[in-house]
Write a protein that holds these residues in place. Sequence first.
Motif, PDB file in Angstrom:
ATOM      1  N   LEU A   1      43.522  11.589  50.275  1.00 29.95           N
ATOM      2  CA  LEU A   1      44.583  12.841  49.663  1.00 29.95           C
ATOM      3  C   LEU A   1      46.038  12.710  50.227  1.00 29.95           C
ATOM      4  O   LEU A   1      46.801  12.778  49.358  1.00 29.95           O
ATOM      5  CB  LEU A   1      43.946  14.277  50.182  1.00 29.95           C
ATOM      6  N   ILE A   2      46.024  12.435  51.689  1.00 26.91           N
ATOM      7  CA  ILE A   2      47.347  11.977  52.122  1.00 26.91           C
ATOM      8  C   ILE A   2      48.158  10.855  51.400  1.00 26.91           C
ATOM      9  O   ILE A   2      49.323  11.034  51.007  1.00 26.91           O
ATOM     10  CB  ILE A   2      47.301  11.877  53.678  1.00 26.91           C
ATOM     11  N   ASN A   3      47.459   9.923  51.219  1.00 26.23           N
ATOM     12  CA  ASN A   3      47.912   8.752  50.493  1.00 26.23           C
ATOM     13  C   ASN A   3      48.421   9.250  49.045  1.00 26.23           C
ATOM     14  O   ASN A   3      49.816   8.886  48.620  1.00 26.23           O
ATOM     15  CB  ASN A   3      47.040   7.493  50.295  1.00 26.23           C
ATOM     16  N   LEU A   4      47.443  10.009  48.432  1.00 30.36           N
ATOM     17  CA  LEU A   4      47.980  10.203  47.088  1.00 30.36           C
ATOM     18  C   LEU A   4      49.129  11.288  46.878  1.00 30.36           C
ATOM     19  O   LEU A   4      50.064  11.159  46.183  1.00 30.36           O
ATOM     20  CB  LEU A   4      46.830  10.857  46.194  1.00 30.36           C
ATOM     21  N   LEU A   5      49.089  12.111  47.743  1.00 33.24           N
ATOM     22  CA  LEU A   5      50.206  13.352  47.914  1.00 33.24           C
ATOM     23  C   LEU A   5      51.770  12.588  48.439  1.00 33.24           C
ATOM     24  O   LEU A   5      52.665  12.810  47.788  1.00 33.24           O
ATOM     25  CB  LEU A   5      49.931  14.197  48.874  1.00 33.24           C
ATOM     26  N   ASN A   6      51.744  11.438  49.237  1.00 33.78           N
ATOM     27  CA  ASN A   6      52.557  10.874  49.727  1.00 33.78           C
ATOM     28  C   ASN A   6      53.506  10.083  48.449  1.00 33.78           C
ATOM     29  O   ASN A   6      54.457   9.985  48.317  1.00 33.78           O
ATOM     30  CB  ASN A   6      52.422   9.791  50.785  1.00 33.78           C
ATOM     31  N   ASN A   7      52.401   9.505  47.786  1.00 34.47           N
ATOM     32  CA  ASN A   7      52.977   8.746  46.673  1.00 34.47           C
ATOM     33  C   ASN A   7      53.526   9.622  45.684  1.00 34.47           C
ATOM     34  O   ASN A   7      54.709   9.441  44.960  1.00 34.47           O
ATOM     35  CB  ASN A   7      51.666   7.940  45.885  1.00 34.47           C
ATOM     36  N   ALA A   8      53.040  10.889  45.326  1.00 29.80           N
ATOM     37  CA  ALA A   8      53.499  11.844  44.501  1.00 29.80           C
ATOM     38  C   ALA A   8      55.022  12.096  44.896  1.00 29.80           C
ATOM     39  O   ALA A   8      55.824  12.290  44.154  1.00 29.80           O
ATOM     40  CB  ALA A   8      52.528  12.922  44.120  1.00 29.80           C
ATOM     41  N   LYS A   9      54.983  12.546  46.067  1.00 29.80           N
ATOM     42  CA  LYS A   9      56.172  12.945  46.953  1.00 29.80           C
ATOM     43  C   LYS A   9      57.231  11.829  46.624  1.00 29.80           C
ATOM     44  O   LYS A   9      58.349  12.301  46.103  1.00 29.80           O
ATOM     45  CB  LYS A   9      56.036  13.262  48.186  1.00 29.80           C
TER      46      LYS A   9
END
Length: 268
Positions: free
Chosen positions: A164-172
């Motif tokens: 989840l953190i990886n995906l949130l960071n990519n979106a950010k």
Amino acid sequence: MNKKEEEFLSLLKKNRELQTIVQNEIEKNREKDEVLFAQNKMAALGEMLNNISHQWRQPLMEISSLFIPIEGKLNLDIEVKKEEIKESIENLNIITKYMSSTIDDFRNFFATTKEAEEFKVLEQINTAYRLTSASLKANDILLEIRVSKNPKIIGYKNEYTQVLINLLNNAKDALVDRKTLNPKITISVKEENDEVILKIEDNAGGINVTPIEDIFKPFFTHGKKNGTGVGLFMSKLIIENNMNGKLLVNNTNLGAEFKIITSNNTVK
Ligand SMILES: Nc1ncnc2c1ncn2[C@@H]1O[C@H](COP(=O)(O)OP(=O)(O)OP(=O)(O)O)[C@@H](O)[C@H]1O
Ligand SMILES: [Mg+2]
């Protein structure tokens, strides 16, 4: 021994040698994945440390100013009411509790779970949110969480949070890089039969890589100054190899959409 037998034996030997080579290569690959896993976790931890220091700044300021009025009164020999002291102590307790919860998140995330266990999806979304909220807020990114149900998953909860953190960071990253107006990330969860489908969407304009699946390759990074290209490779490995699920991607007309599909009752 006749010639046929000799040939057969030498073939058998070659076969065995080949098997050892293949075995060694598999082992080497596994070790490489483990190193990458640790690397990706360290990167996520670095991000989290950043967030914790952000998240602590405000409460530290509050603590340092909490007793200023009381100290002032004491210095001026003005009577300090019991109630006033009590209130400040209560506030102090609330603030320190909050601070210690961010540290707990950090410690829990660091511990790797060896055994698959049952966990609630919403709890891991909340943890991922707490660990990224400071940098999301700093970039004015709105995070909408749409969950009508709170399904359970059996698997590795810290690793799930790492994804989840990886995906949130990519979106950010995409939202910040492209200076998207009204930047927004939406997380939604639904349960279909024995599957839990978590969707993370953003409005950053999507992934301009063809074929789009290339983004899951190790070291594939595109359009970033400091990308290592490990994030999505690791995320796919965690979901598909460790949790027997699926990590899918597609573009919508607003941006990228990632789906994590996991089973709510079995793990290999
Ligand atoms: N939400 C998204 N919007 C647009 N592009 C994306 C998105 N998510 C991933 N990408 C693209 O996929 C690439 C690979 O992502 P991945 O997370 O694997 O590596 P990275 O972010 O470049 O590096 P890091 O290892 O630091 O995560 C990114 O470089 C980016 O080009
Ligand atoms: Mg990334």
